[in-house]
Design an enzyme around this catalytic site. Sequence first.
Site, PDB file in Angstrom:
ATOM      1  N   HIS A  29       0.853  -1.197   0.000  1.00 49.19           N
ATOM      2  CA  HIS A  29       0.000   0.000   0.000  1.00 49.19           C
ATOM      3  C   HIS A  29       0.883   1.239   0.000  1.00 49.19           C
ATOM      4  O   HIS A  29       1.388   1.661   1.033  1.00 49.19           O
ATOM      5  CB  HIS A  29      -0.892  -0.037   1.251  1.00 49.19           C
TER       6      HIS A  29
ATOM      7  N   HIS B  71      -2.622   6.890  -0.625  1.00 42.87           N
ATOM      8  CA  HIS B  71      -3.521   7.483   0.381  1.00 42.87           C
ATOM      9  C   HIS B  71      -2.827   8.187   1.536  1.00 42.87           C
ATOM     10  O   HIS B  71      -3.389   8.307   2.620  1.00 42.87           O
ATOM     11  CB  HIS B  71      -4.487   6.407   0.927  1.00 42.87           C
TER      12      HIS B  71
ATOM     13  N   TYR C 206      -0.373   7.322   3.436  1.00 40.60           N
ATOM     14  CA  TYR C 206       0.279   6.544   4.490  1.00 40.60           C
ATOM     15  C   TYR C 206       1.794   6.566   4.257  1.00 40.60           C
ATOM     16  O   TYR C 206       2.277   7.261   3.362  1.00 40.60           O
ATOM     17  CB  TYR C 206      -0.317   5.124   4.546  1.00 40.60           C
TER      18      TYR C 206
END
Length: 763
Positions: free
Chosen positions: A567, A570, A572
């Site tokens: 990931h 977004h 992060y």
Amino acid sequence: MRAAVFGGGPGGLYFAISLKMRDPAHEVVVLERDRPGETFGWGVVLSDETRDNLYANDPVSADLIRQSFAYWDDIAVHYRDTVVCSGGHGFCGIARKRLLNILQERAASLGVELRFETEVKDPAEFADYDLIVGADGVNSRVRAAHADVFKPDIDVRACNYIWLGTHQKFDDAFTFIFEETPHGWIWAHAYQFDTDTATFIVECSEQTWRNFGFDRMSTEETIATCEMVFARNLGGNSLMSNAKYLRGSAWLKFKRVLCERWSYRNIVLLGDAAATAHFSVGSGSKLAMESAIALANHIHSEPNLDSAFCRYEEERRLEVLRLQNAARNSTEWFEDVERYFHLDPVQFNYSLLTRSQRISHENLRQRDPAWLAGAEKWFEKQATGRPPNVARPPMFVPFRVRGVELANRVCVSPMAQYRAVNGAPNDWHFVHYAERAKGGAGLVFTEMTCVSPQGRISPGCTGLYSDEHEQAWKKLVDFVHAETEAKIAIQLGHSGLKGSTQLGWETPDAPLIDGNWETIGPSCVAWSTGNPPPREMTLADMDKVRDEFVRSAEMATRAGFDWLELHYAHGYLMSSFITPLTNRRTDEYGGSLDNRMRFPLQVFHAVRKVWPDEKPISVRISAHDWVGPDGIQPQDAVAISRMLAEHGVDLVDVSAGQTSVEAKPVYGRMFQTPFSDRIRNEVGIATLAVGNIYEPDHVNSILMAGRADLVCLARPHLADPYWTLHAAADLHYEGVTWPKPYRAGREQLYRLKARAEAMTGKV
Ligand SMILES: Cc1cc2nc3c(=O)[nH]c(=O)nc-3n(C[C@H](O)[C@H](O)[C@H](O)COP(=O)(O)OP(=O)(O)OC[C@H]3O[C@@H](n4cnc5c(N)ncnc54)[C@H](O)[C@@H]3O)c2cc1C
Ligand SMILES: Cc1cc2nc3c(=O)[nH]c(=O)nc-3n(C[C@H](O)[C@H](O)[C@H](O)COP(=O)(O)O)c2cc1C
């Protein structure tokens, strides 16, 4: 009422007719700078719907227009020595000159005064008229005179075009011709509009235009060059220009016009003066004429001009905006067409037909079922290497990457559940994911599963950093493998500066009320004024986080996951390294994109080393920060994806946003898919598309056009775990596997659908 109409194009003339018809007592004058019979351009296309609207308004002119129509049904695409032809598109065209002649005669017969060769120089000279209609086209002088009120937004688009005519016949199909030349690609939009003349619009990029030297050529030289380029499609016929009345070059760039307001005092804008739609959706004359009807209606029925203008805008703005959206998609497709020149003719053709996003997969099935079935078979053959006997929807064609084969191309997108305690997945997660795996999707992603307690977004996030976590995930993975055809992917992430926040249904991204933990990030930049700034990571911190990713990847391997996603989106941790908004480092991990990608790529390599060779790794990115040039923009996402591809990432999962509180995302149906399209077709890496994709038709259109290889649906899977099984039933596709105990439900569902469709007359 005394009305002065500036401009005798389709909009101005049709308004004059419409107003006079509603009350012959109106005194209407049309002021047109050209002579009658002189006009720029050749044919125009009108749809069935427009023809009906014209009939309802004025059957006399509508009849004359109808008698002059040329009809055709097919679209033919000439591309790389092939001609792909599909049917059922139903167009009609008319010569612009003929249309204007009909409207001029009709207007004169109704008592409209037509003053040709009359240039309106100063709109203020008409101050004694009750009504002034600015129908003076894309370069409207009236609009310019009151630009402070109308607030026009004029976007000059990238391609160059020239509107030519020819006596070559194109009477069997609306024809697109793409030619590759030593100077670059150049293409033509051609269609018949009367028995012996066709429109022939030539278009190319600025670069190609300059390579050809069109910038230095006269119109005659341009025409001679175009005749050579398109010789094999012109059958010895010449190209013709009627742009001698245009000032300067006959080559133009399309201007997209929007206006904040369409009226001011007794002045109102109409047609191209108010809003333009790119010629590739062939709707500018339609918009102008339909707006003319609405304007005349409201002037007739409302007590004063103020309320008439208000109602006119109310009625027309939405329709105009809808068309402009479609036109923007279509304009961009042609501007970016070089991106698609690697596509096979079948897919290229499909991409062209669906470019405006107004025509979907099922629309094409209605228009030409045989052509679409052929395209679906092509899709399956290129994906599997096996030519199928019967066509199936693209979403049900298997997808293979490394040693993993997905039964279909629908994915359950990662979705945080906020139900874990100390990172441990529990019964909630087992039931939630198992249900979605039973629901038929080819691939089920877990939520962002965190590599350490500190790396959690909230206290409810799942982790994969202890034996207990590994065992709980393994139990789920074993069930999915034993009972379903789905594959299951773990999404690994670290929250970084967006960690230590509340659950999704509390105040997302806000710090915990109590029990906060220290957060880390590339720099000391806080997510918002309400969040504490993270601690800037040292090199030792980076090593530690890298090792945590590796430890989780090893656990995921032992748990038996089929697929691993990192990931990097977004906002992060990894995303916050990639975007310059939160990475202010001055060492080799900050600054240039190469530097900002260094740590994410190091983590990828470390994970790849321990993750089994036969299993793929995808990386989710935010392809747009939605903050303008200060942040990541789609062209940066291409560069990021290219780096990921070069380093051995198998697929890019193309999301966007959530990287800044300042972001101004532009939402809409499939709104992130263009980023996936661009990355897939410019970089040549497989992609997953995600974001407001909710109908089977969306999924099939995206896949068939080559805008992505897989499609993720998030919220639709919260509403319906069996989304894929239901989509198959909607599409009459029987090849999906239902869990054995549910088969009676399947039989009933298909039977009830067939019965309902028989009753409503649907196939
Ligand atoms: C290449 C190309 C292809 C197109 N193909 C299609 C198609 O297939 N289908 C379709 O529906 N639309 C098509 N259009 C769009 C269409 O031509 C326009 O949207 C449409 O003509 C708009 O009508 P209008 O009356 O608002 O403006 P116009 O047709 O531009 O008319 C404005 C008139 O005002 C006159 N004028 C301007 N300034 C003054 C002045 N100061 N004083 C007096 N007169 C003035 C001009 O001479 C002109 O006659 C195409 C456009 C282009 C560029
Ligand atoms: C409740 C919820 C939780 C989400 N959690 C994650 C997540 O853990 N990881 C992730 O990459 N995206 C997450 N997302 C984003 C989705 O995967 C998806 O990109 C987004 O919702 C847009 O898709 P949709 O329009 O189909 O919902 C989440 C979305 C929702 C609605």
